[in-house]
Motif scaffolding. Sequence first.
Motif, mmCIF file in Angstrom:
data_model
loop_
_atom_site.group_PDB
_atom_site.id
_atom_site.type_symbol
_atom_site.label_atom_id
_atom_site.label_comp_id
_atom_site.label_asym_id
_atom_site.label_seq_id
_atom_site.Cartn_x
_atom_site.Cartn_y
_atom_site.Cartn_z
ATOM 1 N N THR A 1 -11.794 -4.449 -1.288
ATOM 2 C CA THR A 1 -12.784 -3.374 -1.206
ATOM 3 C C THR A 1 -13.673 -3.299 -2.449
ATOM 4 O O THR A 1 -14.695 -2.613 -2.437
ATOM 5 C CB THR A 1 -12.086 -2.018 -0.986
ATOM 6 O OG1 THR A 1 -10.936 -1.957 -1.827
ATOM 7 C CG2 THR A 1 -11.643 -1.854 0.450
ATOM 8 N N THR B 1 -16.652 -6.550 -1.748
ATOM 9 C CA THR B 1 -17.245 -6.840 -0.430
ATOM 10 C C THR B 1 -18.450 -5.947 -0.105
ATOM 11 O O THR B 1 -18.827 -5.814 1.056
ATOM 12 C CB THR B 1 -16.175 -6.705 0.676
ATOM 13 O OG1 THR B 1 -15.426 -5.497 0.460
ATOM 14 C CG2 THR B 1 -15.228 -7.887 0.678
ATOM 15 N N LYS C 1 -20.630 -5.793 3.483
ATOM 16 C CA LYS C 1 -20.972 -4.570 4.214
ATOM 17 C C LYS C 1 -22.483 -4.496 4.459
ATOM 18 O O LYS C 1 -22.933 -4.258 5.579
ATOM 19 C CB LYS C 1 -20.506 -3.352 3.405
ATOM 20 C CG LYS C 1 -20.608 -2.045 4.152
ATOM 21 C CD LYS C 1 -19.950 -0.936 3.356
ATOM 22 C CE LYS C 1 -19.886 0.340 4.175
ATOM 23 N NZ LYS C 1 -19.188 1.416 3.455
ATOM 24 N N GLU D 1 -15.332 3.447 8.510
ATOM 25 C CA GLU D 1 -14.843 2.753 7.312
ATOM 26 C C GLU D 1 -14.603 1.261 7.596
ATOM 27 O O GLU D 1 -13.995 0.906 8.607
ATOM 28 C CB GLU D 1 -13.537 3.406 6.832
ATOM 29 C CG GLU D 1 -13.046 2.836 5.522
ATOM 30 C CD GLU D 1 -11.865 3.617 4.937
ATOM 31 O OE1 GLU D 1 -11.238 3.084 4.023
ATOM 32 O OE2 GLU D 1 -11.577 4.735 5.398
ATOM 33 N N TRP E 1 -12.932 -2.329 7.378
ATOM 34 C CA TRP E 1 -11.619 -2.906 7.097
ATOM 35 C C TRP E 1 -11.591 -4.338 7.610
ATOM 36 O O TRP E 1 -12.507 -4.788 8.291
ATOM 37 C CB TRP E 1 -10.496 -2.052 7.693
ATOM 38 C CG TRP E 1 -10.531 -1.855 9.188
ATOM 39 C CD1 TRP E 1 -11.309 -0.961 9.883
ATOM 40 C CD2 TRP E 1 -9.759 -2.552 10.173
ATOM 41 N NE1 TRP E 1 -11.079 -1.066 11.237
ATOM 42 C CE2 TRP E 1 -10.127 -2.018 11.449
ATOM 43 C CE3 TRP E 1 -8.796 -3.560 10.128
ATOM 44 C CZ2 TRP E 1 -9.557 -2.473 12.646
ATOM 45 C CZ3 TRP E 1 -8.220 -4.013 11.315
ATOM 46 C CH2 TRP E 1 -8.615 -3.470 12.555
ATOM 47 N N TRP F 1 -5.984 -3.606 1.339
ATOM 48 C CA TRP F 1 -6.928 -3.736 0.212
ATOM 49 C C TRP F 1 -6.230 -3.526 -1.124
ATOM 50 O O TRP F 1 -6.694 -4.030 -2.153
ATOM 51 C CB TRP F 1 -8.097 -2.764 0.349
ATOM 52 C CG TRP F 1 -7.726 -1.307 0.212
ATOM 53 C CD1 TRP F 1 -7.543 -0.424 1.245
ATOM 54 C CD2 TRP F 1 -7.467 -0.578 -0.992
ATOM 55 N NE1 TRP F 1 -7.180 0.802 0.749
ATOM 56 C CE2 TRP F 1 -7.127 0.740 -0.631
ATOM 57 C CE3 TRP F 1 -7.488 -0.908 -2.357
ATOM 58 C CZ2 TRP F 1 -6.804 1.731 -1.553
ATOM 59 C CZ3 TRP F 1 -7.169 0.071 -3.297
ATOM 60 C CH2 TRP F 1 -6.833 1.373 -2.897
ATOM 61 N N CYS G 1 -9.841 3.754 1.759
ATOM 62 C CA CYS G 1 -10.441 3.452 0.446
ATOM 63 C C CYS G 1 -11.875 3.975 0.432
ATOM 64 O O CYS G 1 -12.824 3.200 0.573
ATOM 65 C CB CYS G 1 -10.406 1.946 0.185
ATOM 66 S SG CYS G 1 -11.008 1.531 -1.449
ATOM 67 N N ASN H 1 -14.615 3.405 -5.106
ATOM 68 C CA ASN H 1 -14.010 2.563 -6.149
ATOM 69 C C ASN H 1 -13.020 3.333 -7.023
ATOM 70 O O ASN H 1 -12.120 2.745 -7.617
ATOM 71 C CB ASN H 1 -15.098 1.951 -7.032
ATOM 72 C CG ASN H 1 -15.761 0.762 -6.355
ATOM 73 O OD1 ASN H 1 -15.425 0.433 -5.213
ATOM 74 N ND2 ASN H 1 -16.688 0.121 -7.029
#
Length: 275
Positions: A46, A49, A53, A67, A69, A79, A115, A118
């Motif tokens: 996560t 990436t 996205k 979200e 995944w 993740w 997640c 960050n």
Amino acid sequence: MADDKDVLRDVWFGRIPTCFTLYQDEITEREAEPFYLLLPRMSYLTLVTDKVKKHFLKVMKAEDVEEMWFDFEGTSLKWHYPIGLLFDLHASNTALPWNITVHFKNFPERDLLHCPSNSVIEAHFMSSIKEADALKHKSQVINDMQKKDHKQLWMGLQNDKFDQFWAMNRKLMEYPTEEGGFRYIPFRIYLTMSDRPFIQKLFRPISPDGHTHTLGDLLKEVYPVAISNDDESKRYQVVIHGIEPLLETPLQWLSEHLSHPDNFLHISVIPAPSD
């Protein structure tokens, strides 16, 4: 710590060529091309990436996006496990690039942690470092650091800055010479063929009589099935950072040089490929 800087650098800059493909049932306005990326083994999915996205959002409507995944051959990818561990555990003996499927719907609540930002990754990362230092130094080193030092560890990982990270991390790898190593080795052993997420026990790098413990000693005590007898064919591979270290390798050396940035040795025990 022993200064094998080339080893540290090679481990840090390990990359996995990866092909991200959008899941076939996702609703798109036009066909989604796959996206290729060299994933850093040391980081978290996560964290690296964002480009993946952005690439797929170009062909999707906002209302169809939840979200993000990932899965590999039907297995949801956690993740909060380092990328290199995920690859070693699930894809060691597959051809490259690593083919990962991207999802924006039907988040698997039972398998994955959410997640949202960050800061969640940072909190997980720092709690792992603190746990590792509790094992190594009774938390003395991490507690002596200032908040900005903790931030330097995180920023080094987040921005892929080897020197910035190791300028601080080497303090976590030191120990009094007379002790010959850490108090306990922070390690986790992962098994693909088990419902247990991992095995973790207290294990010292040096035996009471002063003998240096090796990777083989650890496995004999914690998961002896992983070691084949001389008269039988090899049933398992013991993998750290994509390689199979010799079982005679001292555990203290492995902990100093092949731990992930979270300061844990992540060891995968996977079935040996049948020829």
